[in-house]
Design an enzyme around this catalytic site. Structure first.
Site, PDB file in Angstrom:
ATOM      1  N   HIS A  14       0.837  -1.210   0.000  1.00 61.93           N
ATOM      2  CA  HIS A  14       0.000   0.000   0.000  1.00 61.93           C
ATOM      3  C   HIS A  14       0.873   1.263   0.000  1.00 61.93           C
ATOM      4  O   HIS A  14       0.728   2.137  -0.862  1.00 61.93           O
ATOM      5  CB  HIS A  14      -0.915  -0.025   1.237  1.00 61.93           C
ATOM      6  CG  HIS A  14      -1.798   1.180   1.368  1.00 61.93           C
ATOM      7  ND1 HIS A  14      -3.125   1.158   1.016  1.00 61.93           N
ATOM      8  CD2 HIS A  14      -1.556   2.449   1.806  1.00 61.93           C
ATOM      9  CE1 HIS A  14      -3.654   2.360   1.228  1.00 61.93           C
ATOM     10  NE2 HIS A  14      -2.722   3.162   1.711  1.00 61.93           N
ATOM     11  N   GLU A  15       1.792   1.327   0.948  1.00 66.00           N
ATOM     12  CA  GLU A  15       2.634   2.524   1.046  1.00 66.00           C
ATOM     13  C   GLU A  15       3.540   2.650  -0.173  1.00 66.00           C
ATOM     14  O   GLU A  15       3.839   3.756  -0.629  1.00 66.00           O
ATOM     15  CB  GLU A  15       3.453   2.514   2.349  1.00 66.00           C
ATOM     16  CG  GLU A  15       2.609   2.499   3.632  1.00 66.00           C
ATOM     17  CD  GLU A  15       1.542   3.598   3.681  1.00 66.00           C
ATOM     18  OE1 GLU A  15       1.729   4.639   3.045  1.00 66.00           O
ATOM     19  OE2 GLU A  15       0.508   3.378   4.356  1.00 66.00           O
ATOM     20  N   HIS A  71       1.709   4.483  -2.879  1.00 68.35           N
ATOM     21  CA  HIS A  71       1.806   5.940  -2.721  1.00 68.35           C
ATOM     22  C   HIS A  71       3.172   6.423  -3.217  1.00 68.35           C
ATOM     23  O   HIS A  71       3.276   7.466  -3.863  1.00 68.35           O
ATOM     24  CB  HIS A  71       1.674   6.340  -1.247  1.00 68.35           C
ATOM     25  CG  HIS A  71       0.268   6.279  -0.702  1.00 68.35           C
ATOM     26  ND1 HIS A  71      -0.779   6.938  -1.294  1.00 68.35           N
ATOM     27  CD2 HIS A  71      -0.247   5.653   0.391  1.00 68.35           C
ATOM     28  CE1 HIS A  71      -1.892   6.723  -0.571  1.00 68.35           C
ATOM     29  NE2 HIS A  71      -1.590   5.950   0.449  1.00 68.35           N
ATOM     30  N   HIS A  84       3.359   6.875  -6.876  1.00 67.80           N
ATOM     31  CA  HIS A  84       2.639   8.079  -7.300  1.00 67.80           C
ATOM     32  C   HIS A  84       3.583   9.298  -7.237  1.00 67.80           C
ATOM     33  O   HIS A  84       3.482  10.214  -8.055  1.00 67.80           O
ATOM     34  CB  HIS A  84       1.442   8.274  -6.354  1.00 67.80           C
ATOM     35  CG  HIS A  84       0.298   9.075  -6.915  1.00 67.80           C
ATOM     36  ND1 HIS A  84      -0.823   9.348  -6.179  1.00 67.80           N
ATOM     37  CD2 HIS A  84       0.089   9.673  -8.110  1.00 67.80           C
ATOM     38  CE1 HIS A  84      -1.665  10.077  -6.909  1.00 67.80           C
ATOM     39  NE2 HIS A  84      -1.132  10.284  -8.084  1.00 67.80           N
TER      40      HIS A  84
HETATM   41 ZN   LIG Z   1      -2.877   5.212   2.014  1.00 63.99          ZN
END
Ligand SMILES: [Zn+2]
Length: 673
Positions: A461-462, A465, A468
């Site tokens: 998940h991290e 990010h 991105h």
């Molecule tokens: Zn998040």
């Protein structure tokens, strides 16, 4: 004396010179950066030249360069490696930074320049990105009240100040109520509780100074108690206390505070020219209108409620077998659901853990990024802020893309949770600036370190990010990387979680720590199947909260929020055995601050998108389909906030997201078993 934070950094990749920075350097550097920011803002506002995009908007983009650089280091350290000195400085700086940002939006001369540019925008020959930066900057000034005059302007300031006080009071009342209640257990009351719950209850008892084990209102203790305790009377007592947080009368009751907050928010929205607070709030979001949010939530609500009702019948049957008549109650659901889970999905965390080695999971996240986006990761030997932190250079076909820092282990100086932050964001205005991105997690140390499946999901998940940020390719920093709408920012991260569960990824990287063998197919199947367990319940408790939040802010503020909450629940036919995930008097997301007010829906909105976006790879027949990955990068991962989120999503997918993939993923489709 020279302050290393204020020097030019001649380190590799312009990394902060961590080995030369002392805690005492931060305060003076932040003050110097604020002073420089003020000089820059004044120079823009007082510029005798007529406003141009370059001398106003671009100058604004660069005004806080020094502040961004110093704050980027300081706030990362304050969260990941706190010291008393750093904590004290954080408290000292919070009001100073808040004052600085309202000074900017209250600067009349600056506002007039922005408004002049806006009025003549068609004639300025702006690129799409520049037009976007102008629109967003003007909008953020307007939303802060820059265009208000006289009494309205003064009243808005009052309303904002009162809201800040009420939000803090709401939080402190809630903390006081959570700390104040506990239930003492006799040794016999521990029957049926697994070892980790017993240990946690004993530790909580010691902390409270009780004679023996206790159950507190902390989610990590009360939820397992409700799942495992066969004592229906104790479960009822605990559940009722948990549900009553913030509504017990006396000094710490939050009900009147909630009513005042809602009224002031409505007033704030109307002062700014919006019909309701929800309209104001959703203007900046992908969802855009309360109607769109309601439509999405109701599309998921009906199937979720139907599933919850089927589950309630099964659980009621199990309760009857225990000789209990009467209706299934909120204090029964988790207990019987846990018993059913054990029968239907015999999944033991201890059996899984040896397959999730931290090193292998980092390699898996990198490997997927390599196959999808061609990124390579090379370890860097550079001074960092803590011995546990590691650094990699990220390149593509030999070209430098970013520096990625991984700070994975829990320690006392780190706040809880997991997050991704950029010490430096991508931009091109001041020359090509590539990002420095950090992932911070709280995994238990070990030799080798082993993760739970949830931990591995957090790591992916991290890292989503981080992608991105690392793939960002825009000119202006204010719209780079994760500077996007709140209901869009979790798309890259939640989407990346899907690659963890791709069988070929697990077969390659989920290797047993002792035998080196890949996870057996059967275990993998059981792991994946267990993920949709009890989704009817989870979806119902979530959507009920999201709809109450939306109703509160969509129209005139209710005089009695508790009555309004009851009305919403009656209208949607809330099942009797399930309560809202967060009832009004303890709904901190909505009342502790503005962050998630009329925004609680956004967790589900993001999940709808990540399920739908991953389906694009499934439709292409390959989780690493090159064409789909290229579109994902071009329209989403590199695009930051350069266009409206719905336009970016539509460019990637050819249409807006539908709820079908989410319903399938949660096992809630009509044709799900
Ligand atoms: Zn998040």
């Amino acid at each position: 004396m020279t302050n290393p934070l204020l020097q030019d950094w001649t380190t590799p990749f312009g990394l902060p010179p961590f080995d030369g920075i002392e805690d005492t350097d931060f305060g003076p550097a932040l003050e110097a950066a604020l002073a420089e920011g003020r000089r820059n803002i004044a120079a823009i506002a007082e510029d005798p030249e007529a406003p141009t995009f370059a001398n106003t908007l671009e100058a604004l983009e660069l005004a806080d360069r020094l502040l961004d650089r110093v704050a980027g280091v300081f706030y990362n350290l304050a969260g990941a490696d706190a010291t008393p000195a750093r904590e004290a400085l954080q408290r000292e700086m919070a009001p100073k930074l808040a004052a600085y940002s309202s000074e900017i939006t209250n600067n009349r001369a600056l506002w007039r320049r922005i408004e002049t540019l806006w009025q003549s925008r068609e004639a300025l020959g702006l690129t799409e990105e520049q037009a976007r930066v102008l629109m967003l900057t003007r909008r953020s000034f307007l939303r802060a009240g820059a265009a208000l005059e006289g009494e309205d302007r003064a009243r808005l300031t009052e309303v904002k100040a009162r809201l800040a006080v009420l939000g803090t009071q709401f939080t402190q009342n809630l903390l006081a109520e959570e700390r104040g209640w506990f239930m003492e257990l006799a040794e016999g009351d521990l029957e049926g509780l697994p070892g980790f719950v017993v240990d946690a209850a004993r530790a909580a008892g010691r902390e409270k100074g009780a004679a023996g084990p206790v159950i507190t209102l902390s989610r990590s203790l009360i939820v397992p108690f409700l799942q495992f305790s066969p004592r229906r009377d104790l479960r009822e007592k605990a559940q009722k206390a948990w549900a009553a947080r913030g509504a017990n009368g006396g000094d710490t009751d939050n009900r009147a505070i909630a009513a005042e907050i809602l009224a002031l928010r409505q007033e704030r929205a109307q002062l700014l020219g919006y019909e309701s607070f929800a309209t104001y709030k959703l203007e900046t979001e992908m969802a855009k209108t309360p109607g769109n949010v309601r439509e999405l939530l109701m599309q998921v609500w009906e199937p979720a409620r139907a599933q919850a009702q089927r589950d309630a019948e099964i659980l009621t049957g199990m309760m009857r077998e225990d000789g209990i008549n009467g209706d299934l109650a909120p204090w029964d659901w988790r207990y019987y659901a846990q018993a059913r889970r054990k029968v239907e999905h015999d999944l033991d965390e201890a059996e899984l853990k040896p397959y999730f080695q931290l090193e292998r999971m980092i390699a898996a996240a990198f490997d997927c990024a390599n196959r999808l986006f061609g990124l390579d990761f090379t370890p860097l030997d550079v001074p960092l802020y803590h011995p546990d932190v590691r650094a990699w250079e990220v390149t593509r076909e030999g070209r430098h893309m970013a520096v990625f820092l991984g700070d994975y282990f829990a320690r006392g100086s780190k706040r809880s949770g997991a997050w991704c932050s950029a010490m430096r964001s991508q931009s091109k205005l001041d020359g090509e600036t590539r990002p420095i991105v950090v992932n911070v997690c709280n995994f238990a140390k070990g030799d080798p370190a082993l993760l739970s499946h949830d931990d591995a999901r957090t790591l992916f998940h991290e890292f989503g990010h981080a992608l991105h940020q690392m793939l960002s390719d825009v000119t202006y920093q204010s719209i780079s990387g994760t500077s996007v709408a709140r209901d869009f920012v979790e798309l890259p991260s939640q989407l990346y979680e899907h690659w963890l569960d791709v069988p070929e990824v697990l077969e390659k990287h989920a290797l047993h720590v002792e035998t080196g063998q890949p996870m057996p197919r059967d275990l993998l199947q059981r792991l994946l199947a267990a993920q949709t367990y009890d989704m009817g319940f989870q979806t119902v408790e979530f959507i009920a909260s999201a709809l109450v939040d939306l109703d509160f802010h969509d129209g005139p503020a209710p005089a009695d929020p508790m009555a309004a909450e009851a009305e919403t629940l009656a209208r949607i036919k809330m099942p009797d055995a399930i309560v809202m995930r967060h009832a009004t008097p303890h709904f901190a997301h909505v009342f502790s601050g503005d962050g998630y007010s009329s925004g609680y829906y956004s967790y589900m909105w993001s999940e709808v998108m990540d399920a739908d976006a991953y389906r694009a790879f499934e439709e292409a027949g390959d989780p690493f389909d090159a064409d789909t990955a290229a579109r994902l990068e071009r329209f989403i991962l590199s695009a930051g906030g350069s266009a409206e989120a719905d336009a970016l999503y539509t460019a990637f997918r050819g249409r807006m997201p539908g709820v079908g993939a989410l319903l399938d993923g949660r096992g809630l489709s009509a044709d799900s078993p």
